[in-house]
Design an enzyme around this catalytic site. Sequence first.
Site, PDB file in Angstrom:
ATOM      1  N   TYR A   1     -16.249  18.516 -13.552  1.00 46.03           N
ATOM      2  CA  TYR A   1     -16.596  17.104 -13.736  1.00 46.03           C
ATOM      3  C   TYR A   1     -17.645  16.693 -12.690  1.00 46.03           C
ATOM      4  O   TYR A   1     -17.487  16.989 -11.499  1.00 46.03           O
ATOM      5  CB  TYR A   1     -15.318  16.253 -13.592  1.00 46.03           C
TER       6      TYR A   1
ATOM      7  N   ASP B   1      -7.347  20.269 -12.860  1.00 47.62           N
ATOM      8  CA  ASP B   1      -7.633  18.943 -13.402  1.00 47.62           C
ATOM      9  C   ASP B   1      -7.205  18.972 -14.867  1.00 47.62           C
ATOM     10  O   ASP B   1      -7.831  19.623 -15.697  1.00 47.62           O
ATOM     11  CB  ASP B   1      -9.131  18.654 -13.251  1.00 47.62           C
TER      12      ASP B   1
ATOM     13  N   LYS C   1      -8.355   8.178 -18.634  1.00 45.90           N
ATOM     14  CA  LYS C   1      -8.662   8.801 -19.911  1.00 45.90           C
ATOM     15  C   LYS C   1      -7.420   8.789 -20.814  1.00 45.90           C
ATOM     16  O   LYS C   1      -6.971   7.729 -21.187  1.00 45.90           O
ATOM     17  CB  LYS C   1      -9.213  10.213 -19.673  1.00 45.90           C
TER      18      LYS C   1
ATOM     19  N   ARG D   1       0.847  -1.195   0.000  1.00 46.89           N
ATOM     20  CA  ARG D   1       0.000   0.000   0.000  1.00 46.89           C
ATOM     21  C   ARG D   1       0.879   1.241   0.000  1.00 46.89           C
ATOM     22  O   ARG D   1       0.566   2.247  -0.618  1.00 46.89           O
ATOM     23  CB  ARG D   1      -0.954   0.005   1.213  1.00 46.89           C
TER      24      ARG D   1
HETATM   25  C1  LIG Z   1     -13.171  10.866 -15.516  1.00 46.42           C
HETATM   26  C2  LIG Z   1     -12.781  12.156 -14.902  1.00 46.42           C
HETATM   27  C3  LIG Z   1     -12.510  12.253 -13.518  1.00 46.42           C
HETATM   28  C4  LIG Z   1     -12.675  11.081 -12.570  1.00 46.42           C
HETATM   29  O1  LIG Z   1     -11.764  10.073 -12.837  1.00 46.42           O
HETATM   30  P1  LIG Z   1     -12.069   8.503 -12.580  1.00 46.42           P
HETATM   31  O2  LIG Z   1     -10.802   7.872 -13.065  1.00 46.42           O
HETATM   32  O3  LIG Z   1     -13.262   8.141 -13.396  1.00 46.42           O
HETATM   33  O4  LIG Z   1     -12.307   8.333 -11.124  1.00 46.42           O
HETATM   34  C5  LIG Z   1     -12.095  13.480 -13.030  1.00 46.42           C
HETATM   35  N1  LIG Z   1     -11.978  14.562 -13.827  1.00 46.42           N
HETATM   36  C6  LIG Z   1     -12.249  14.508 -15.158  1.00 46.42           C
HETATM   37  C7  LIG Z   1     -12.098  15.735 -15.986  1.00 46.42           C
HETATM   38  C8  LIG Z   1     -12.668  13.312 -15.738  1.00 46.42           C
HETATM   39  O5  LIG Z   1     -12.940  13.268 -17.043  1.00 46.42           O
END
Ligand SMILES: *Cc1c(COP(=O)(O)O)cnc(C)c1O
Length: 382
Positions: free
Chosen positions: A106, A178, A203, A54
């Site tokens: 988001y 982000d 992503k 961890r």
């Molecule tokens: C998908 C996404 C998240 C969350 O990420 P997960 O991997 O699905 O937990 C946060 N910010 C943006 C802009 C996203 O597209």
Amino acid sequence: MGASTGDDLRFETRAIHAGQDPEPAYGSVNVPIYQTSTYAQRAVGRPVRWDYARGGNPTREAFQQALAALEGGTHALAFASGLGAESTLLLTLRPGDHVVLGNDVYGGTYRLLAHVLEPWGLGSSTCDLADADALRAAIRDETRFVWVETPSNPLLKIVDIAGAAKIAHDAGARLVVDNTFATPALQLPLALGADVVVHSVTKYLGGHSDLIGGALVTNDDELADRLAFLTNAVGAVPGPMDSYLALRGLKTLALRMRAHCENAARVAGFLSQHERARAVHYPGLSSHEGHELAAQQMSDFGGIVSFTVGSAEEARDVASSTRLFFLAESLGGVESLIEVPAPMTHASVEGSPLEVPPELIRLSVGIEHPDDLIADLDRALR
Ligand SMILES: *Cc1c(COP(=O)(O)O)cnc(C)c1O
């Protein structure tokens, strides 16, 4: 690890070499998948590096070093999901603190703050971050984070990162960006003044729709220490296999982003000429409100395009009629995806300030041949 993490190397080179020296025992050019939960110790209380996985794992460590090198950060931490990264970052705050979010943040970030952390005592509010006066007005004495997403989802609004950093810092708050949509291949928030970069590795960084992951990157040593402690204490960490896939994704990030951007520009151009597409949102279009700002702070405009059609029903029809664009949530993989945000990705924000128009369609433009993608959309729109 080694000299290969040096800042003198260019992005594409860092993606292949940072944190990825050949493995010392056999010279494997790929960082192995260290599939272990624990480590044999040299003596009682004297682990080689980690005592339990961890706290750390060599495959995860390699991914973290590579990502830090790409974002221009000194520290990166990997998580089991983007929201795992966000939760851990938000746990550096305390009840009574406050976070300013964009009004098109988001949906999962909004849900985490409004429905999980708000009852626990962490305040948050939304504003239009593209408007500097609105941001100044939204900041309170208790504001600790200004949370920016640019380009935003699903309307691709652009926020001035350097401007928001200055406003946040003047108020004694940190700027969180982000960077999921742009990736470090197109935008480097830390260099523009951000304190922390957040990623959904799920992503573009992973890039192949085969893992869920998240990451945080920072240059702030004190914050990084606290985050390293919380990462282990909270435990939202990725496994070695997902860390390997994420690292593998980084290697081709620059190439993939080039193809995503080229294809998205072609698709946006096609849609702008199409009679059934009403408003087309793509920062690369000169008609886009944030086009000039995007051209300044990004090296290209990304792979996401959204557009409206005549009605919610028409949006559902079009999204169900493509063959190459799969009808699916998520984005950033090599394959093209289509979705209707209001009933799909943005269902959790219905009735909130983040609600999106029901006739909006979002495309994650993949790296297939653009002519095939355009033919598919053309057929679906007819
Ligand atoms: C998908 C996404 C998240 C969350 O990420 P997960 O991997 O699905 O937990 C946060 N910010 C943006 C802009 C996203 O597209």
